[in-house]
Design a protein around this motif. Structure first.
Motif, mmCIF file in Angstrom:
data_model
loop_
_atom_site.group_PDB
_atom_site.id
_atom_site.type_symbol
_atom_site.label_atom_id
_atom_site.label_comp_id
_atom_site.label_asym_id
_atom_site.label_seq_id
_atom_site.Cartn_x
_atom_site.Cartn_y
_atom_site.Cartn_z
ATOM 1 N N PRO A 124 0.827 -1.216 0.000
ATOM 2 C CA PRO A 124 0.000 0.000 0.000
ATOM 3 C C PRO A 124 0.856 1.259 0.000
ATOM 4 O O PRO A 124 1.995 1.271 0.495
ATOM 5 N N ALA A 125 0.294 2.320 -0.548
ATOM 6 C CA ALA A 125 1.020 3.592 -0.619
ATOM 7 C C ALA A 125 1.388 4.099 0.768
ATOM 8 O O ALA A 125 2.394 4.808 0.934
ATOM 9 N N VAL A 149 6.899 6.814 7.684
ATOM 10 C CA VAL A 149 7.077 5.358 7.668
ATOM 11 C C VAL A 149 8.435 4.999 7.076
ATOM 12 O O VAL A 149 9.166 4.149 7.599
ATOM 13 N N ARG A 150 8.795 5.653 5.995
ATOM 14 C CA ARG A 150 10.076 5.380 5.339
ATOM 15 C C ARG A 150 11.249 5.699 6.263
ATOM 16 O O ARG A 150 12.205 4.924 6.368
ATOM 17 N N PRO A 201 -5.648 -2.369 8.446
ATOM 18 C CA PRO A 201 -5.234 -3.594 7.760
ATOM 19 C C PRO A 201 -4.686 -3.288 6.378
ATOM 20 O O PRO A 201 -5.038 -2.273 5.766
ATOM 21 N N GLU A 202 -3.844 -4.160 5.890
ATOM 22 C CA GLU A 202 -3.253 -3.967 4.573
ATOM 23 C C GLU A 202 -4.323 -3.870 3.495
ATOM 24 O O GLU A 202 -4.211 -3.064 2.562
ATOM 25 N N GLY A 228 -3.617 0.157 4.762
ATOM 26 C CA GLY A 228 -2.746 0.493 5.881
ATOM 27 C C GLY A 228 -1.387 -0.178 5.784
ATOM 28 O O GLY A 228 -1.097 -0.929 4.855
ATOM 29 N N CYS A 229 -0.558 0.114 6.762
ATOM 30 C CA CYS A 229 0.781 -0.479 6.847
ATOM 31 C C CYS A 229 0.971 -0.944 8.295
ATOM 32 O O CYS A 229 1.714 -0.330 9.063
ATOM 33 N N PRO A 230 0.263 -2.023 8.684
ATOM 34 C CA PRO A 230 0.216 -2.412 10.096
ATOM 35 C C PRO A 230 1.561 -2.748 10.717
ATOM 36 O O PRO A 230 1.769 -2.499 11.906
ATOM 37 N N LEU A 231 2.480 -3.301 9.937
ATOM 38 C CA LEU A 231 3.775 -3.641 10.522
ATOM 39 C C LEU A 231 4.595 -2.396 10.823
ATOM 40 O O LEU A 231 5.445 -2.408 11.727
#
Length: 214
Positions: free
Chosen positions: A69-70, A77-78, A113-114, A118-121
């Motif tokens: 996901p974007a 996040v990056r 959720p993905e 989303g980016c749950p991790l």
């Protein structure tokens, strides 16, 4: 055991089946408190070669590629992921508090959720990094302050665990892929396990605190 498997496909298969840590009825915090280095073992399996195997033709045959996901490419996040990568390479887990807080400030979309973009991790890694800062910071003076820090660690790890388990089960991510995640979840948990005794010293009255007591 996965460590005895010379071929990555067999290692991934063992992790998905008999050695799937997520099917055990034990919380992340109870594993941390046990002292058994299961998270360190999982991190040791997550070599660059094992991670790269999932992108090979053979790996994609067993584990189809997933759309990222974007949200996982957002600035906050990056930065957190790059900082974790750098600190894992140097085995220096400090100075992760600010980038983890930046992920929280990036909005609720990160923790979705993905399947919902989303980016749950990323959120899970941020929570564990925050817990690590609580465990590795200056030891609070007085049992009440130590207890408060320990309760924070338990709450943060529990929330991270919920995201990890949900990502695996609801988003359909095999545990072998979870071990190979570029988010270094298992390294962060291993570092937290090494730091946790500072909050569980004989001088503390809270050695018996369980995850479900928080």
């Amino acid at each position: 055991l996965p460590v005895t498997m010379p071929k990555f496909r067999n290692m991934a298969r063992m992790l998905n089946e008999d050695c799937n840590f997520l099917i055990l009825n034990v919380t992340f915090y109870d594993t941390l408190r046990s002292g058994f280095p299961i998270f360190g073992i999982l991190d040791g399996l997550a070599t660059a070669e094992f991670r790269a195997w999932f992108q090979t033709d053979e790996g994609l045959q067993y584990f189809p590629g997933r759309r990222v996901p974007a949200t996982c490419h957002g600035e906050a996040v990056r930065v957190l992921r790059e900082r974790i990568d750098a600190h894992r390479a140097m085995q220096r887990p400090r100075a992760l508090l600010i980038p983890s807080v930046d992920v929280f400030l990036a909005g609720d979309n990160v923790g979705r959720p993905e399947a919902a973009g989303g980016c749950p991790l990323a959120k899970s890694a941020a929570l564990i990094a925050y817990a690590l800062s609580r465990a590795e910071g200056p030891r609070p003076a007085g049992s009440d302050a130590v207890y408060a820090a320990l309760r924070d660690v338990i709450e943060l790890v529990s929330r991270a665990e919920e995201l990890v388990r949900s990502h695996s089960w609801d988003d359909g991510v095999a545990f072998g892929q979870m071990v190979a995640t570029p988010w270094n979840i298992w390294w962060l948990l291993h570092r937290l396990q090494l730091a946790l005794p500072r909050l569980l010293s004989p001088q503390s009255n809270w050695r018996g605190l369980r995850g479900d007591d928080a």
